[in-house]
Scaffold this motif. Sequence first.
Motif, PDB file in Angstrom:
ATOM      1  N   ASN A 219      -5.972   1.954 -23.631  1.00  0.00           N
ATOM      2  CA  ASN A 219      -6.955   1.294 -22.753  1.00  0.00           C
ATOM      3  C   ASN A 219      -6.672   1.656 -21.295  1.00  0.00           C
ATOM      4  O   ASN A 219      -5.594   2.157 -20.949  1.00  0.00           O
ATOM      5  CB  ASN A 219      -6.892  -0.221 -22.922  1.00  0.00           C
ATOM      6  N   TYR A 220      -7.611   1.336 -20.435  1.00  0.00           N
ATOM      7  CA  TYR A 220      -7.393   1.506 -18.993  1.00  0.00           C
ATOM      8  C   TYR A 220      -8.284   0.544 -18.225  1.00  0.00           C
ATOM      9  O   TYR A 220      -9.297   0.039 -18.756  1.00  0.00           O
ATOM     10  CB  TYR A 220      -7.682   2.951 -18.547  1.00  0.00           C
ATOM     11  N   THR A 221      -7.901   0.278 -16.999  1.00  0.00           N
ATOM     12  CA  THR A 221      -8.729  -0.479 -16.058  1.00  0.00           C
ATOM     13  C   THR A 221      -8.757   0.281 -14.746  1.00  0.00           C
ATOM     14  O   THR A 221      -7.868   1.098 -14.459  1.00  0.00           O
ATOM     15  CB  THR A 221      -8.186  -1.899 -15.818  1.00  0.00           C
ATOM     16  N   GLY A 222      -9.760   0.013 -13.947  1.00  0.00           N
ATOM     17  CA  GLY A 222      -9.872   0.700 -12.661  1.00  0.00           C
ATOM     18  C   GLY A 222     -10.823  -0.024 -11.731  1.00  0.00           C
ATOM     19  O   GLY A 222     -11.533  -0.954 -12.124  1.00  0.00           O
ATOM     20  N   VAL A 223     -10.812   0.416 -10.476  1.00  0.00           N
ATOM     21  CA  VAL A 223     -11.727  -0.115  -9.465  1.00  0.00           C
ATOM     22  C   VAL A 223     -12.388   1.070  -8.784  1.00  0.00           C
ATOM     23  O   VAL A 223     -11.702   1.973  -8.281  1.00  0.00           O
ATOM     24  CB  VAL A 223     -11.001  -0.986  -8.419  1.00  0.00           C
ATOM     25  N   LEU A 224     -13.719   1.072  -8.769  1.00  0.00           N
ATOM     26  CA  LEU A 224     -14.449   2.142  -8.116  1.00  0.00           C
ATOM     27  C   LEU A 224     -14.393   1.991  -6.605  1.00  0.00           C
ATOM     28  O   LEU A 224     -14.005   0.938  -6.080  1.00  0.00           O
ATOM     29  CB  LEU A 224     -15.906   2.149  -8.589  1.00  0.00           C
ATOM     30  N   ASP A 225     -14.783   3.032  -5.891  1.00  0.00           N
ATOM     31  CA  ASP A 225     -14.789   2.990  -4.432  1.00  0.00           C
ATOM     32  C   ASP A 225     -15.669   1.878  -3.883  1.00  0.00           C
ATOM     33  O   ASP A 225     -15.420   1.351  -2.796  1.00  0.00           O
ATOM     34  CB  ASP A 225     -15.264   4.339  -3.866  1.00  0.00           C
ATOM     35  N   ASN A 226     -16.710   1.509  -4.634  1.00  0.00           N
ATOM     36  CA  ASN A 226     -17.606   0.444  -4.173  1.00  0.00           C
ATOM     37  C   ASN A 226     -17.119  -0.953  -4.565  1.00  0.00           C
ATOM     38  O   ASN A 226     -17.811  -1.947  -4.368  1.00  0.00           O
ATOM     39  CB  ASN A 226     -19.021   0.672  -4.715  1.00  0.00           C
ATOM     40  N   GLY A 227     -15.911  -1.036  -5.132  1.00  0.00           N
ATOM     41  CA  GLY A 227     -15.321  -2.330  -5.470  1.00  0.00           C
ATOM     42  C   GLY A 227     -15.608  -2.824  -6.869  1.00  0.00           C
ATOM     43  O   GLY A 227     -15.077  -3.861  -7.282  1.00  0.00           O
ATOM     44  N   VAL A 228     -16.431  -2.116  -7.640  1.00  0.00           N
ATOM     45  CA  VAL A 228     -16.760  -2.542  -9.001  1.00  0.00           C
ATOM     46  C   VAL A 228     -15.559  -2.302  -9.912  1.00  0.00           C
ATOM     47  O   VAL A 228     -14.974  -1.218  -9.921  1.00  0.00           O
ATOM     48  CB  VAL A 228     -17.993  -1.782  -9.527  1.00  0.00           C
ATOM     49  N   GLU A 229     -15.187  -3.328 -10.680  1.00  0.00           N
ATOM     50  CA  GLU A 229     -14.068  -3.221 -11.609  1.00  0.00           C
ATOM     51  C   GLU A 229     -14.579  -2.729 -12.964  1.00  0.00           C
ATOM     52  O   GLU A 229     -15.556  -3.256 -13.505  1.00  0.00           O
ATOM     53  CB  GLU A 229     -13.377  -4.572 -11.768  1.00  0.00           C
ATOM     54  N   ILE A 230     -13.896  -1.729 -13.506  1.00  0.00           N
ATOM     55  CA  ILE A 230     -14.298  -1.140 -14.775  1.00  0.00           C
ATOM     56  C   ILE A 230     -13.129  -1.174 -15.747  1.00  0.00           C
ATOM     57  O   ILE A 230     -11.982  -1.445 -15.370  1.00  0.00           O
ATOM     58  CB  ILE A 230     -14.800   0.307 -14.601  1.00  0.00           C
ATOM     59  N   ALA A 231     -13.428  -0.882 -17.002  1.00  0.00           N
ATOM     60  CA  ALA A 231     -12.393  -0.795 -18.032  1.00  0.00           C
ATOM     61  C   ALA A 231     -12.896   0.152 -19.113  1.00  0.00           C
ATOM     62  O   ALA A 231     -14.075   0.535 -19.130  1.00  0.00           O
ATOM     63  CB  ALA A 231     -12.081  -2.168 -18.606  1.00  0.00           C
ATOM     64  N   GLY A 232     -11.985   0.539 -20.018  1.00  0.00           N
ATOM     65  CA  GLY A 232     -12.405   1.449 -21.069  1.00  0.00           C
ATOM     66  C   GLY A 232     -11.339   1.650 -22.123  1.00  0.00           C
ATOM     67  O   GLY A 232     -10.209   1.149 -22.010  1.00  0.00           O
ATOM     68  N   ARG A 233     -11.703   2.398 -23.149  1.00  0.00           N
ATOM     69  CA  ARG A 233     -10.786   2.724 -24.244  1.00  0.00           C
ATOM     70  C   ARG A 233     -11.064   4.156 -24.695  1.00  0.00           C
ATOM     71  O   ARG A 233     -12.207   4.595 -24.746  1.00  0.00           O
ATOM     72  CB  ARG A 233     -10.964   1.759 -25.406  1.00  0.00           C
ATOM     73  N   VAL A 234      -9.993   4.867 -25.019  1.00  0.00           N
ATOM     74  CA  VAL A 234     -10.101   6.215 -25.587  1.00  0.00           C
ATOM     75  C   VAL A 234      -9.373   6.219 -26.923  1.00  0.00           C
ATOM     76  O   VAL A 234      -8.336   5.563 -27.086  1.00  0.00           O
ATOM     77  CB  VAL A 234      -9.519   7.276 -24.634  1.00  0.00           C
ATOM     78  N   HIS A 235      -9.928   6.972 -27.892  1.00  0.00           N
ATOM     79  CA  HIS A 235      -9.395   6.977 -29.258  1.00  0.00           C
ATOM     80  C   HIS A 235      -9.534   8.393 -29.796  1.00  0.00           C
ATOM     81  O   HIS A 235     -10.550   9.054 -29.566  1.00  0.00           O
ATOM     82  CB  HIS A 235     -10.199   6.005 -30.131  1.00  0.00           C
ATOM     83  N   ALA A 236      -8.526   8.893 -30.509  1.00  0.00           N
ATOM     84  CA  ALA A 236      -8.552  10.270 -31.032  1.00  0.00           C
ATOM     85  C   ALA A 236      -7.991  10.312 -32.450  1.00  0.00           C
ATOM     86  O   ALA A 236      -7.082   9.551 -32.811  1.00  0.00           O
ATOM     87  CB  ALA A 236      -7.737  11.188 -30.122  1.00  0.00           C
ATOM     88  N   THR A 237      -8.551  11.194 -33.238  1.00  0.00           N
ATOM     89  CA  THR A 237      -8.056  11.467 -34.581  1.00  0.00           C
ATOM     90  C   THR A 237      -8.349  12.926 -34.915  1.00  0.00           C
ATOM     91  O   THR A 237      -9.139  13.593 -34.229  1.00  0.00           O
ATOM     92  CB  THR A 237      -8.706  10.544 -35.639  1.00  0.00           C
ATOM     93  N   CYS A 238      -7.731  13.420 -35.944  1.00  0.00           N
ATOM     94  CA  CYS A 238      -7.947  14.808 -36.373  1.00  0.00           C
ATOM     95  C   CYS A 238      -8.150  14.824 -37.888  1.00  0.00           C
ATOM     96  O   CYS A 238      -7.292  14.306 -38.636  1.00  0.00           O
ATOM     97  CB  CYS A 238      -6.757  15.684 -35.992  1.00  0.00           C
ATOM     98  N   VAL A 239      -9.303  15.387 -38.344  1.00  0.00           N
ATOM     99  CA  VAL A 239      -9.641  15.453 -39.765  1.00  0.00           C
ATOM    100  C   VAL A 239      -9.993  16.903 -40.091  1.00  0.00           C
ATOM    101  O   VAL A 239     -10.933  17.470 -39.524  1.00  0.00           O
ATOM    102  CB  VAL A 239     -10.819  14.519 -40.100  1.00  0.00           C
ATOM    103  N   GLU A 240      -9.215  17.481 -41.009  1.00  0.00           N
ATOM    104  CA  GLU A 240      -9.450  18.851 -41.471  1.00  0.00           C
ATOM    105  C   GLU A 240      -9.647  19.825 -40.288  1.00  0.00           C
ATOM    106  O   GLU A 240     -10.650  20.547 -40.217  1.00  0.00           O
ATOM    107  CB  GLU A 240     -10.652  18.905 -42.422  1.00  0.00           C
ATOM    108  N   LYS A 241      -8.722  19.801 -39.401  1.00  0.00           N
ATOM    109  CA  LYS A 241      -8.670  20.683 -38.231  1.00  0.00           C
ATOM    110  C   LYS A 241      -9.858  20.531 -37.271  1.00  0.00           C
ATOM    111  O   LYS A 241     -10.222  21.457 -36.561  1.00  0.00           O
ATOM    112  CB  LYS A 241      -8.554  22.149 -38.653  1.00  0.00           C
ATOM    113  N   VAL A 242     -10.414  19.338 -37.280  1.00  0.00           N
ATOM    114  CA  VAL A 242     -11.433  19.003 -36.281  1.00  0.00           C
ATOM    115  C   VAL A 242     -10.923  17.793 -35.490  1.00  0.00           C
ATOM    116  O   VAL A 242     -10.596  16.754 -36.087  1.00  0.00           O
ATOM    117  CB  VAL A 242     -12.801  18.687 -36.919  1.00  0.00           C
ATOM    118  N   LEU A 243     -10.848  17.969 -34.188  1.00  0.00           N
ATOM    119  CA  LEU A 243     -10.390  16.876 -33.308  1.00  0.00           C
ATOM    120  C   LEU A 243     -11.594  16.039 -32.893  1.00  0.00           C
ATOM    121  O   LEU A 243     -12.555  16.558 -32.311  1.00  0.00           O
ATOM    122  CB  LEU A 243      -9.693  17.451 -32.070  1.00  0.00           C
TER     123      LEU A 243
END
Length: 274
Positions: A219-243
Motif C-alpha cells: 500500500n501507499y499514501t501520499g499528498v499531491l501538490d494541491n494538498g489532496v491526500e491520496i492512497a493506493g495499492r499495487v499487486h503482482a503475480t506471475c502465471v505461466e510466464k506472464v506478469l
Amino acid sequence: MKKQWFMALAMLLCLCLLTACQTSEPEKFTVKTAGGNAQTQQTQQTAQNQPAGEEYDPLAEEDDYSGDLDYWQGEIATPAPVTPTPAPTVRSDYAGATPVPVDPIDLPTPTAAPPLPQFSYKTYDATKLGLSFDGPTGWLVDESAADYYIIQNPNAAVSYPATLTVHAEKVSAQYSENDLKTVIRNMLNAIGQSAELAEYSPSNTASRPLLGATGIYANYTGVLDNGVEIAGRVHATCVEKVLYTVHITYPREYTEGYKEQVYDKLRDTIQITK
C-alpha cells in the motif's frame, strides 16, 4: 581712677551685648520633592563645610532616594512588584466578541466525507490482456495502450478520481516470490517519483494470492501538490510466464470503501480468458 573702671566695665558690657546679638534664628529654605510639592526644611547654619551623614542626607533631595529609609519611613513607599498576566491568544474569528483562549478542543471539527455510494457492477473484458473482471458500472475505459487496461470513476465532484489499472506482459521465466517483491518495490518507486506528489509513504510488501497464484502487494499514501491526500495499492503475480499487475488509487478518505467495493471485487472475479 573710678572713671577709668566705669569706662572699662561699660566697654565690656557692650562687647557682651554685641556677641549676644550675633546668635540668630535658624535660616529656612525650600526643597522640591520628586512629586513637585514644596516642603520647608530647617537647618542650622554652622561652619562653611558641614560634615556629611550626621543629621541631613543630601540624597533625600534626589528622585531616586536610597538613603536612610528609617528616617523617611512613611514618606517613601516601595511598590510591590507585579507580574504582568499575558493576554490570551484569541482566534481571529472571535474579533469583536468576548476573548476566548485558544485550546486544542477549540479547533474546528473536520467535515466528514460523505459515504461512498454502493456500486453496481459489470464485467469488463480486457481482451488485449486476455483477462476479465467485475468493476463498477459506468466507469470510463481506456485501453489505448497495448499492455494496459484502465477504468476510472467519472464522478466530477470528487477532487481525485479513483482509477484501476491492470497490466500484463510476457516474461522470459516464471517469477519467484522475491522477483515479485522486486516488481512491487519498483512500482512503488515509480509512483513516488511522480512530480505531482509533495509527500509519499509506501508500506512494506506482503503476500496475497492473485489469479490463483502466489502474489505480492503493498500500500501507499501520499499528498499531491494541491494538498489532496491520496492512497493506493499495487499487486503482482506471475502465471505461466506472464506478469500481471494491478494498481488501484483513490482519495485517501475513501480507502476502506474502494478496497472493499473495487479492489476486493476485482480480486474475487478476475480470470484469464485465453
